[in-house]
Design a protein around this motif. Structure first.
Motif, PDB file in Angstrom:
ATOM      1  N   HIS A  12      69.639  79.110  80.513  1.00 32.19           N
ATOM      2  CA  HIS A  12      69.105  79.267  81.867  1.00 32.19           C
ATOM      3  C   HIS A  12      67.582  79.221  81.932  1.00 32.19           C
ATOM      4  O   HIS A  12      66.999  79.705  82.898  1.00 32.19           O
ATOM      5  N   LEU A  13      66.950  78.648  80.931  1.00 27.22           N
ATOM      6  CA  LEU A  13      65.506  78.414  80.977  1.00 27.22           C
ATOM      7  C   LEU A  13      65.269  76.907  80.941  1.00 27.22           C
ATOM      8  O   LEU A  13      65.624  76.226  79.980  1.00 27.22           O
ATOM      9  N   ILE A  14      64.682  76.385  82.000  1.00 27.31           N
ATOM     10  CA  ILE A  14      64.381  74.954  82.117  1.00 27.31           C
ATOM     11  C   ILE A  14      62.874  74.794  81.981  1.00 27.31           C
ATOM     12  O   ILE A  14      62.119  75.271  82.831  1.00 27.31           O
ATOM     13  N   ARG A  15      62.431  74.124  80.922  1.00 23.24           N
ATOM     14  CA  ARG A  15      60.989  74.023  80.661  1.00 23.24           C
ATOM     15  C   ARG A  15      60.502  72.585  80.796  1.00 23.24           C
ATOM     16  O   ARG A  15      61.160  71.647  80.333  1.00 23.24           O
ATOM     17  N   PHE A  16      59.359  72.448  81.438  1.00 28.67           N
ATOM     18  CA  PHE A  16      58.680  71.158  81.533  1.00 28.67           C
ATOM     19  C   PHE A  16      57.252  71.318  81.018  1.00 28.67           C
ATOM     20  O   PHE A  16      56.540  72.237  81.442  1.00 28.67           O
ATOM     21  N   ASP A  17      56.860  70.444  80.102  1.00 27.70           N
ATOM     22  CA  ASP A  17      55.468  70.364  79.668  1.00 27.70           C
ATOM     23  C   ASP A  17      54.752  69.446  80.658  1.00 27.70           C
ATOM     24  O   ASP A  17      54.930  68.233  80.647  1.00 27.70           O
ATOM     25  N   MET A  18      53.932  70.038  81.527  1.00 30.76           N
ATOM     26  CA  MET A  18      53.367  69.261  82.630  1.00 30.76           C
ATOM     27  C   MET A  18      52.311  68.266  82.172  1.00 30.76           C
ATOM     28  O   MET A  18      51.944  67.365  82.943  1.00 30.76           O
ATOM     29  N   ILE A  53      50.356  73.775  84.240  1.00 29.35           N
ATOM     30  CA  ILE A  53      50.480  73.090  85.517  1.00 29.35           C
ATOM     31  C   ILE A  53      49.204  72.346  85.885  1.00 29.35           C
ATOM     32  O   ILE A  53      49.242  71.336  86.599  1.00 29.35           O
ATOM     33  N   GLU A  54      48.059  72.810  85.385  1.00 28.78           N
ATOM     34  CA  GLU A  54      46.794  72.179  85.757  1.00 28.78           C
ATOM     35  C   GLU A  54      46.679  70.751  85.240  1.00 28.78           C
ATOM     36  O   GLU A  54      45.838  69.977  85.702  1.00 28.78           O
ATOM     37  N   VAL A  57      58.081  79.755  87.247  1.00 28.67           N
ATOM     38  CA  VAL A  57      56.905  80.255  86.535  1.00 28.67           C
ATOM     39  C   VAL A  57      55.988  79.084  86.225  1.00 28.67           C
ATOM     40  O   VAL A  57      56.395  78.137  85.540  1.00 28.67           O
ATOM     41  N   LEU A  58      54.770  79.135  86.754  1.00 28.73           N
ATOM     42  CA  LEU A  58      53.741  78.170  86.399  1.00 28.73           C
ATOM     43  C   LEU A  58      52.802  78.850  85.405  1.00 28.73           C
ATOM     44  O   LEU A  58      52.452  80.024  85.597  1.00 28.73           O
ATOM     45  N   THR A  59      52.413  78.171  84.360  1.00 30.26           N
ATOM     46  CA  THR A  59      51.425  78.738  83.444  1.00 30.26           C
ATOM     47  C   THR A  59      50.180  77.878  83.456  1.00 30.26           C
ATOM     48  O   THR A  59      50.236  76.676  83.711  1.00 30.26           O
ATOM     49  N   THR A  60      49.056  78.519  83.193  1.00 30.39           N
ATOM     50  CA  THR A  60      47.794  77.787  83.150  1.00 30.39           C
ATOM     51  C   THR A  60      46.831  78.448  82.172  1.00 30.39           C
ATOM     52  O   THR A  60      46.838  79.673  82.007  1.00 30.39           O
ATOM     53  N   ASN A  61      46.031  77.618  81.534  1.00 30.44           N
ATOM     54  CA  ASN A  61      44.928  78.097  80.704  1.00 30.44           C
ATOM     55  C   ASN A  61      43.598  77.985  81.450  1.00 30.44           C
ATOM     56  O   ASN A  61      42.540  78.228  80.882  1.00 30.44           O
ATOM     57  N   ALA A  62      43.675  77.581  82.716  1.00 28.94           N
ATOM     58  CA  ALA A  62      42.461  77.458  83.515  1.00 28.94           C
ATOM     59  C   ALA A  62      41.819  78.833  83.685  1.00 28.94           C
ATOM     60  O   ALA A  62      42.485  79.864  83.632  1.00 28.94           O
ATOM     61  N   ASN A 105      41.478  70.189  83.200  1.00 30.74           N
ATOM     62  CA  ASN A 105      41.906  71.571  83.415  1.00 30.74           C
ATOM     63  C   ASN A 105      41.880  71.952  84.896  1.00 30.74           C
ATOM     64  O   ASN A 105      41.833  73.128  85.221  1.00 30.74           O
ATOM     65  N   ARG A 106      41.903  70.978  85.787  1.00 33.34           N
ATOM     66  CA  ARG A 106      41.831  71.287  87.201  1.00 33.34           C
ATOM     67  C   ARG A 106      43.127  71.934  87.680  1.00 33.34           C
ATOM     68  O   ARG A 106      44.206  71.366  87.539  1.00 33.34           O
ATOM     69  N   PHE A 107      43.006  73.115  88.276  1.00 30.79           N
ATOM     70  CA  PHE A 107      44.174  73.772  88.852  1.00 30.79           C
ATOM     71  C   PHE A 107      44.208  73.486  90.348  1.00 30.79           C
ATOM     72  O   PHE A 107      43.200  73.658  91.037  1.00 30.79           O
ATOM     73  N   PRO A 108      45.344  73.028  90.880  1.00 28.91           N
ATOM     74  CA  PRO A 108      45.416  72.713  92.310  1.00 28.91           C
ATOM     75  C   PRO A 108      45.378  73.985  93.164  1.00 28.91           C
ATOM     76  O   PRO A 108      46.351  74.749  93.173  1.00 28.91           O
ATOM     77  N   PRO A 109      44.300  74.266  93.873  1.00 31.35           N
ATOM     78  CA  PRO A 109      44.171  75.533  94.612  1.00 31.35           C
ATOM     79  C   PRO A 109      45.219  75.707  95.694  1.00 31.35           C
ATOM     80  O   PRO A 109      45.550  76.836  96.056  1.00 31.35           O
ATOM     81  N   GLU A 110      45.758  74.594  96.231  1.00 30.77           N
ATOM     82  CA  GLU A 110      46.753  74.715  97.309  1.00 30.77           C
ATOM     83  C   GLU A 110      48.042  75.399  96.837  1.00 30.77           C
ATOM     84  O   GLU A 110      48.843  75.859  97.651  1.00 30.77           O
ATOM     85  N   LEU A 111      48.256  75.449  95.521  1.00 33.31           N
ATOM     86  CA  LEU A 111      49.443  76.127  95.001  1.00 33.31           C
ATOM     87  C   LEU A 111      49.343  77.645  95.126  1.00 33.31           C
ATOM     88  O   LEU A 111      50.359  78.329  95.271  1.00 33.31           O
ATOM     89  N   LEU A 112      48.138  78.186  95.040  1.00 33.60           N
ATOM     90  CA  LEU A 112      47.990  79.642  94.980  1.00 33.60           C
ATOM     91  C   LEU A 112      48.606  80.333  96.185  1.00 33.60           C
ATOM     92  O   LEU A 112      49.249  81.378  96.048  1.00 33.60           O
ATOM     93  N   GLY A 113      48.427  79.761  97.369  1.00 34.63           N
ATOM     94  CA  GLY A 113      48.953  80.399  98.568  1.00 34.63           C
ATOM     95  C   GLY A 113      50.457  80.387  98.674  1.00 34.63           C
ATOM     96  O   GLY A 113      51.030  81.132  99.479  1.00 34.63           O
ATOM     97  N   ARG A 114      51.120  79.543  97.885  1.00 34.01           N
ATOM     98  CA  ARG A 114      52.587  79.454  97.939  1.00 34.01           C
ATOM     99  C   ARG A 114      53.271  80.382  96.936  1.00 34.01           C
ATOM    100  O   ARG A 114      54.487  80.519  96.952  1.00 34.01           O
TER     101      ARG A 114
END
Length: 590
Positions: A341-347, A380-381, A416-421, A461-470
């Motif tokens: 039940h863990l589905i992982r994508f390397d973005m 995700i970035e 779950v989104l992960t980021t090193n940003a 390493n750009r993180f899309p800021p529009e995601l934060l509000g969701r």
């Protein structure tokens, strides 16, 4: 009276490759319009054939059975395609069998003065197997009205698109009827009718149990269709009731769902233990586990927003601080099986704009088949902005269309989104303000800086800021202290020692200096290190590999010692470079 014996004597091919369609075992509810469509199609003067299109389990056969009860002036038989296919060696022979079957069916109609309806389920199999058989069938379908034969074919939407739709002349000879899965009220009515038929209706003391069966099968079995998936759950519950006199209640429903689809439904989770369970595997991240646990309380109580994914998080922090481990524990806690039940994508694999279609295909396919899951979108970035915009729809609406236009639900996923940003903030904390509990005191003070740093990153390493509000929560992970890294490495070593003992009956004796070597002497001085991943990698490379090599060379040896040869840099501060190395050998007493 005309019987199957008579049929076998006078119409041997028809008897061999078809059987009388039996009445439905349960009442057919909520199909009045589709039955009327089917009867109208068979009443057409020329092309009086129908093609039922529906997902598996939606009730295609039941619809034909319901029509048969109203259509008393025609005989209904189901063609046994499997037997027909088994009796032929090639496509040409199949065409011959089809022609013989329909010639005999026409003779039956003429001699018995009774129209005949032939029901062909899984119709795509015939088309897939033999083009010649399809060509033999076309004139039969074209002249069905004159010959007194009605054909009702049935298949799924996907198989229609792949095998039947390309053959336009065949499509034109079949009146398509869409059989949508029944709605909630109809499915509940079907289940109540079945409960009465099984003589257990008065054992359901909870008036909402049928609604819950529908709700949970919709949520946790998205790839199957109603009413079949609800009927299967109800059938299993009645089986346990009759075998062990178990109450037909929510607890039994939970057990059946766990048994049949491996899902740990919300009311089976001990809410009081959520954080404690997370902390067993994720060390010194008190604030992170508390943030996730608080959010999960809503899901355990089944009070989350039902129009969006169950929960969505952004895990931010340096490499090796527990982001992936907490994600695994979330899957284990909510569903009982982190692997399934863990589905992982390397973005980083979807960094180019042209990867959008591939990502959509992979994402919708995997979630369609395992809809109750934790969806991990790592780094995700690094994803293409087009991919990011598509994810906004998932976070907003909880659903996404696949390439065929099928709606795939994400309502039962924990995203779950992960980021090193924002690494420079964690870099500062790693250098000056690490604590051993992960209480988050320093992180709370820097939360505005962390948000600003994450959303202002550029380039790869750009993180899309529009995601934060969701997102439901931003979860920062603080860098790990050396003591916490020792705890993690010690835990991994204990698990490794136990595995060797279990698999090879060999004791592994670990000298304490090994932990210091892995954590201190070989530590990465880069300020982004702040995690235990590098130490775990060295454990695998130098300790586990060495022990494996020793066991392979000495399979009868029952103990092995792991120690450090040389002087540790942590023990002799004046050393510019350590000459220490891991040694694997027989214990000294041996």
């Amino acid at each position: 009276m005309f019987t199957e014996t008579t049929l076998n004597e006078r119409y041997r091919t028809l008897a061999e490759f078809s059987t009388a369609l039996l009445p439905a075992e349960r009442e057919i509810i909520g199909r009045d319009y589709e039955i009327a469509q089917l009867m109208a199609a068979m009443s057409r003067p020329e092309l009086c054939n129908a093609l039922l299109l529906a997902p598996p389990g939606s009730g295609k056969t039941a619809l034909v059975q319901a029509a048969m009860l109203q259509d008393i002036n025609r005989s209904y038989r189901e063609v046994d395609l499997a037997r027909m296919i088994a009796r032929v060696d090639n496509a040409d022979e199949m065409a011959g069998q089809i022609k013989s079957l329909f010639d005999e069916a026409e003779r039956y109609c003429a001699e018995e003065e009774r129209e005949l309806v032939l029901f062909i389920d899984e119709f795509h199999q015939l088309v897939q197997l033999s083009r010649a058989a399809v060509e033999a069938l076309k004139p039969v379908l074209a002249a069905s009205g004159a010959r007194g034969i009605r054909v009702i074919a049935a298949t799924t939407n996907d198989e229609f698109d792949e095998y039947i739709k390309p053959n336009q002349p065949l499509v034109e000879r079949l009146q398509r009827i869409i059989v949508n899965p029944p709605d909630r009220a109809t499915t509940v009515a079907i289940m109540k009718g079945m409960a009465a038929r099984y003589d257990v209706a008065d054992q359901f003391y909870d008036d909402h149990i049928f609604e819950l069966i529908h709700e949970y099968t919709e949520r946790y079995v998205p790839a199957a269709s109603q009413p079949r998936k609800s009927i299967l759950v109800l059938d299993a519950m009645v089986g346990w009731y009759k075998f062990q006199a178990r109450p037909l209640d929510r607890q039994l429903l939970a057990d059946v769902l766990m048994e049949s689809v491996g899902v740990n439904v919300a009311f089976r989770i001990d809410a009081a233990k959520i954080k404690a369970d997370l902390d067993t595997k994720v060390f010194s991240q008190d604030w992170a586990t508390s943030t996730v646990a608080r959010r999960l309380q809503l899901c355990v109580a089944d009070l989350q927003d039902k129009t969006k994914p169950a929960s969505s998080f952004l895990f931010a922090g340096s490499t090796g601080v527990g982001k992936s481990e907490l994600t695994k524990q979330l899957a284990q806690l909510m569903f009982g099986d982190a692997r399934e039940h863990l589905i992982r994508f390397d973005m980083s694999e979807y960094a180019r704009d042209e990867s959008l279609d591939l990502f959509r295909k992979e994402l919708t396919s995997r979630v369609w088949h395992v809809g109750h899951a934790v969806l991990l979108l790592d780094e995700i970035e690094k994803a293409s902005p087009l991919v990011t915009r598509m994810l906004l729809q998932v976070l907003d609406d909880g659903r996404l269309s696949d390439a065929n236009g099928r709606q795939v639900s994400f309502l039962n996923t924990y995203i779950v989104l992960t980021t090193n940003a924002g690494s420079e903030i964690f870099k500062t904390i790693a250098q000056y303000n690490v604590d051993d509990t992960g209480s988050g005191a320093e992180l709370k003070d820097k939360m505005k800086e962390i948000r600003r740093s994450i959303t202002s990153t550029q380039g790869e390493n750009r993180f899309p800021p529009e995601l934060l509000g969701r997102l439901d929560a931003i979860v920062p992970f603080q860098p790990l202290s050396r003591d916490t890294q020792r705890t993690i490495v010690t835990s991994k070593l204990r698990a490794f020692v136990q595995e060797v003992l279990t698999k090879h009956n060999t004791k592994v004796l670990i000298h304490p200096d090994v932990i210091e070597y892995l954590v201190e002497d070989k530590s990465d001085t880069d300020s982004d290190a702040g995690g235990a991943r590098a130490a775990i990698a060295r454990l695998t490379d130098e300790v586990a590999t060495g022990v494996a090599e020793f066991i392979n060379k000495h399979p009868r040896q029952r103990s092995v010692s792991v120690y450090i040869d040389g002087v540790l840099k942590s023990a002799e501060k004046t050393l510019l470079k350590s000459d220490a190395r891991v040694m694997v050998a027989l214990p000294p007493s041996s």
